[in-house]
Design an enzyme around this catalytic site. Sequence first.
Site: not given
Length: 444
Positions: A45, A134, A172
């Site tokens: 995480k 995000c 990512k």
Amino acid sequence: MADLSIDFAGITSPNPFWLASAPPTNSGDQVMRAFDHGWGGAVWKTLGDPIVDTSSRFGALHVGDQRMVGFNNIELITDRPLEVNLREIREVKRRYPKHALIVSLMVESKDDWREIIRRTIDTGADGIELNFGCPHGMCERGMGSAVGQEPEVLKVVAGWAVEYSTIPVLIKLTPNVGDILEPGVAAVEAGAHGLSLINTIKSITGVDLDRMVPYPVVGGRSTNGGYCGPAVKPIALHMVAALARDPRITVPLSGIGGIATWRDAAEFIALGCTSVQVCTAVMHYGFRIVEDMIEGLSDFLDSRGLKSVNELRGKAIGAYAEWGDLDLNYKVAAQIDTDKCIGCDLCYVACRDSSVHCIHTGEHPLPAGHRAPAREAAIARAKSAGVHVTWVDWDECTGCNLCSHVCPVPGCITMVDDTRGKPFESWNDRIARGTDKVPGGLHG
Ligand SMILES: Cc1cc2nc3c(=O)[nH]c(=O)nc-3n(C[C@H](O)[C@H](O)[C@H](O)COP(=O)(O)O)c2cc1C
């Protein structure tokens, strides 16, 4: 039994199944239990300055009795202190040296990146993954998708990480862009050793019509979240394939988005992924799903005579072409299995109202010269069983295959080849031969 082990930019893993950076990888206890179940790797995480999360923070799209077809969250990065996370990462790596342990990171300044990368490497982790995806909360702070949506900014930040890291750097990517190649190529140019995709897609899953607040409700307000789960798999597959077939993408890909079964994973691997990552399916069903994934993928490889998962990688990329290179002469026609038809008429209505009305029932006349292989059988069954059996006029059918998608009976409607020997001819062939024209608008 096929070899499932992989090497991802130098990171080895007993199988391609990794947990994605998300709630299931928030602590050492969770990651170790996941490894015991069979997960080959995990992306921790995201670490950074611990945050405060909202309550609630998840939304979901339920379709009929199918729960969490789509899942949405406004959760941020880890809410646990950095030292605690780093201590647990070190311990997990010590106890599970053969598993892939990658740490997701997100900080703001150059100095912060240098410091967090140094401390992460010190744990013995195998790699780092930069969270440039995000789409809520962190992007307002200049991080997450705020970086991933700007190729030039991405290149600068990724460059810092590549400079400071002695272990592989994965980037990512966010899907909230017009063309995934732009950030993908920028990441490779910055020296990234691998790409992970996709992070979540900006979304609102619904509105509470009593309170007039979108979901998830936080007091009297809400905000857009990031969408994931089975519903996003097609978008993720497309983005993975777009990168995999581009010669500028020279690094391995880790596919993410709606993966829940071995079949989903095999599809991502066939489109070029070396590893796959899973979040929502684990949040829904728990760590144990990996047992079925390992068994299923292994059986599939054996059944195809493939000795290792590496032999599956990229096998479907060659068949992914531009629309203009598809065969316009290839033709399929719908074939309804008379014995399986339950007479629900869904195909009939779909074809009548949204296609060419080539599906008929009963003794509807067939124009001279037209073919309808199942017409007589359908009429006979309708008479004997007293049910409404549909049949297809093959010379009217355009092979759109809407009927096969609306049919609720597995295997009742199949699309069969009706090309009848016509040679391959694409739109681009027609343009080249002058038998079709490029619309004037394209020339401005
Ligand atoms: C509740 C939740 C929290 C997440 N947190 C992170 C995170 O901290 N870092 C990150 O890179 N991705 C995070 N993600 C995104 C997932 O890693 C993954 O990219 C996304 O959910 C798509 O995969 P899925 O369809 O298997 O869920 C989160 C996803 C969810 C649902």
